[in-house]
Design a protein around this motif. Structure first.
Motif, mmCIF file in Angstrom:
data_model
loop_
_atom_site.group_PDB
_atom_site.id
_atom_site.type_symbol
_atom_site.label_atom_id
_atom_site.label_comp_id
_atom_site.label_asym_id
_atom_site.label_seq_id
_atom_site.Cartn_x
_atom_site.Cartn_y
_atom_site.Cartn_z
ATOM 1 N N LEU A 47 0.835 -1.207 0.000
ATOM 2 C CA LEU A 47 0.000 0.000 0.000
ATOM 3 C C LEU A 47 0.869 1.255 0.000
ATOM 4 O O LEU A 47 0.621 2.204 -0.756
ATOM 5 N N HIS A 48 1.903 1.252 0.818
ATOM 6 C CA HIS A 48 2.828 2.391 0.875
ATOM 7 C C HIS A 48 3.496 2.595 -0.485
ATOM 8 O O HIS A 48 3.695 3.735 -0.919
ATOM 9 N N GLN A 49 3.816 1.507 -1.146
ATOM 10 C CA GLN A 49 4.436 1.576 -2.472
ATOM 11 C C GLN A 49 3.514 2.281 -3.467
ATOM 12 O O GLN A 49 3.943 3.164 -4.214
ATOM 13 N N ALA A 50 2.241 1.904 -3.470
ATOM 14 C CA ALA A 50 1.268 2.511 -4.385
ATOM 15 C C ALA A 50 1.059 3.988 -4.066
ATOM 16 O O ALA A 50 0.960 4.825 -4.977
ATOM 17 N N GLU A 51 0.994 4.318 -2.780
ATOM 18 C CA GLU A 51 0.797 5.718 -2.385
ATOM 19 C C GLU A 51 1.999 6.565 -2.772
ATOM 20 O O GLU A 51 1.846 7.709 -3.222
ATOM 21 N N THR A 52 3.207 6.012 -2.629
ATOM 22 C CA THR A 52 4.422 6.733 -3.004
ATOM 23 C C THR A 52 4.458 6.986 -4.507
ATOM 24 O O THR A 52 4.821 8.074 -4.963
ATOM 25 N N GLU A 53 4.066 5.979 -5.277
ATOM 26 C CA GLU A 53 4.024 6.133 -6.740
ATOM 27 C C GLU A 53 3.029 7.217 -7.149
ATOM 28 O O GLU A 53 3.243 7.924 -8.139
ATOM 29 N N SER A 54 1.964 7.373 -6.382
ATOM 30 C CA SER A 54 0.907 8.319 -6.735
ATOM 31 C C SER A 54 1.244 9.762 -6.361
ATOM 32 O O SER A 54 0.575 10.685 -6.839
ATOM 33 N N ILE A 55 2.246 9.968 -5.520
ATOM 34 C CA ILE A 55 2.642 11.347 -5.194
ATOM 35 C C ILE A 55 3.920 11.744 -5.938
ATOM 36 O O ILE A 55 4.366 12.878 -5.843
ATOM 37 N N ALA A 56 4.473 10.792 -6.692
ATOM 38 C CA ALA A 56 5.657 11.099 -7.517
ATOM 39 C C ALA A 56 5.166 11.649 -8.857
ATOM 40 O O ALA A 56 5.284 11.011 -9.901
ATOM 41 N N ILE A 57 4.590 12.829 -8.817
ATOM 42 C CA ILE A 57 3.952 13.425 -9.995
ATOM 43 C C ILE A 57 5.012 14.015 -10.928
ATOM 44 O O ILE A 57 5.870 14.788 -10.499
ATOM 45 N N ARG A 187 5.323 24.294 -14.020
ATOM 46 C CA ARG A 187 5.392 22.859 -13.724
ATOM 47 C C ARG A 187 5.306 22.618 -12.214
ATOM 48 O O ARG A 187 4.584 21.720 -11.752
ATOM 49 N N LYS A 188 6.036 23.433 -11.446
ATOM 50 C CA LYS A 188 6.025 23.291 -9.981
ATOM 51 C C LYS A 188 4.644 23.627 -9.409
ATOM 52 O O LYS A 188 4.136 22.925 -8.529
ATOM 53 N N THR A 189 4.053 24.712 -9.919
ATOM 54 C CA THR A 189 2.740 25.144 -9.434
ATOM 55 C C THR A 189 1.681 24.089 -9.744
ATOM 56 O O THR A 189 0.795 23.811 -8.928
ATOM 57 N N TYR A 190 1.781 23.505 -10.937
ATOM 58 C CA TYR A 190 0.845 22.452 -11.345
ATOM 59 C C TYR A 190 0.891 21.293 -10.348
ATOM 60 O O TYR A 190 -0.156 20.807 -9.900
ATOM 61 N N LYS A 191 2.089 20.862 -10.009
ATOM 62 C CA LYS A 191 2.241 19.741 -9.078
ATOM 63 C C LYS A 191 1.669 20.090 -7.709
ATOM 64 O O LYS A 191 0.955 19.293 -7.094
ATOM 65 N N GLU A 192 1.949 21.302 -7.237
ATOM 66 C CA GLU A 192 1.440 21.744 -5.933
ATOM 67 C C GLU A 192 -0.093 21.787 -5.930
ATOM 68 O O GLU A 192 -0.738 21.349 -4.968
ATOM 69 N N ILE A 199 -5.776 16.313 -1.781
ATOM 70 C CA ILE A 199 -5.984 16.358 -0.324
ATOM 71 C C ILE A 199 -7.418 16.787 -0.028
ATOM 72 O O ILE A 199 -8.096 16.217 0.835
ATOM 73 N N ALA A 200 -7.886 17.799 -0.779
ATOM 74 C CA ALA A 200 -9.239 18.319 -0.559
ATOM 75 C C ALA A 200 -10.312 17.290 -0.921
ATOM 76 O O ALA A 200 -11.311 17.128 -0.214
ATOM 77 N N LEU A 204 -7.227 10.210 -3.053
ATOM 78 C CA LEU A 204 -6.092 9.306 -2.867
ATOM 79 C C LEU A 204 -6.308 8.356 -1.697
ATOM 80 O O LEU A 204 -6.011 7.167 -1.794
ATOM 81 N N SER A 205 -6.811 8.892 -0.591
ATOM 82 C CA SER A 205 -7.037 8.035 0.578
ATOM 83 C C SER A 205 -8.134 7.010 0.287
ATOM 84 O O SER A 205 -8.061 5.856 0.722
ATOM 85 N N ARG A 206 -9.141 7.400 -0.486
ATOM 86 C CA ARG A 206 -10.222 6.476 -0.831
ATOM 87 C C ARG A 206 -9.735 5.397 -1.796
ATOM 88 O O ARG A 206 -10.114 4.224 -1.667
#
Length: 236
Positions: A47-57, A187-192, A199-200, A204-206
């Motif tokens: 699960l941690h692996q999948a979550e890490t992959e999903s925030i490596a935008i 590019r940075k702003t897009y990721k942020e 988060i809003a 991702l948590s679901r």
């Protein structure tokens, strides 16, 4: 004397061979230590692996269009898995825009079905896994569609800003360095902004909750040896 001299290399060879066997045995033990004993810990790690992959935008900006995009909704392939990735009967649902945006090869090669297909399983296990993935994908669909809509909106607004930066450079309001800095900042702003949106929305948590559920279900379908093999294959 000559015979004695010939015997020493033999003894040294045996000694070195013994050391080598000991070393590789210890190395094998060290590798086994990296594999969690409990199924719960294995699931936590995956699960941690999948979550890490999903925030490596990794936002990709194309200036020829101009546009900005992320591959496969910038989510772990595990969140996008469907039954067809397991059965091999791939059906591209072009009616769903988010589905058409995803690269099936990546899902097949990096999603968890890649490792499930390598296991020796019974017919009953196969049918249970198919049914489980059918439900999993059905539960993921509304979350994935919501993610796509959010991405589409963010992509459109960012693409407009990219065009504005291009116009400024062509009008000589920007130097080349200023233009490149502006693109890098976009590019940075897009990721942020994408992270903030996720988060809003709590998407991702679901998505993670659904993934944990299917991992638990897979664990209940497979025996202990099969699940350990699945874990060793899928843990990167």
């Amino acid at each position: 004397m000559v015979l004695n001299n010939l015997q020493f290399p033999m003894k040294n060879t045996r000694y070195l061979l013994s050391l080598a066997i000991t070393f590789f045995s210890m190395a094998g033990c060290e590798q086994n230590k990296n594999i969690p004993y409990s199924s719960e810990e294995k699931i936590d790690n995956l699960l941690h692996q999948a979550e890490t992959e999903s925030i490596a935008i990794l936002p990709i900006i194309t200036l020829s269009e101009p546009e900005i995009s992320v591959e496969n909704l910038s989510l772990s392939a595990d969140y996008l898995v469907k039954e067809e990735n397991f059965t091999g009967r791939i059906s591209y649902d072009l009616s769903d825009e988010w589905d058409a945006e995803c690269v099936e090869q990546i899902i097949e090669n990096k999603g968890f079905t890649c490792c499930l297909k390598k296991l020796k399983i019974t017919k009953n296990q196969y049918e249970e896994l198919c049914a489980t993935m059918r439900i999993y994908h059905s539960n993921q669909i509304p979350l994935l569609k919501n993610e796509f809509e959010s991405l589409q909106s963010l992509n459109d607004s960012t693409s407009a800003k990219i065009q504005s930066a291009i116009d400024s450079m062509q009008a000589k309001a920007y130097t080349k360095d200023q233009f490149l800095n502006a693109i890098d900042q976009l590019r940075k702003t897009y990721k942020e902004q994408l992270i903030t949106q996720r988060i809003a929305s709590k998407n991702l948590s679901r998505l993670s909750i659904q993934y944990r559920n299917i991992l638990n279900k897979i664990r209940s379908i497979l025996d202990e040896k099969q699940f350990s093999s699945f874990y060793r294959c899928h843990k990167k």
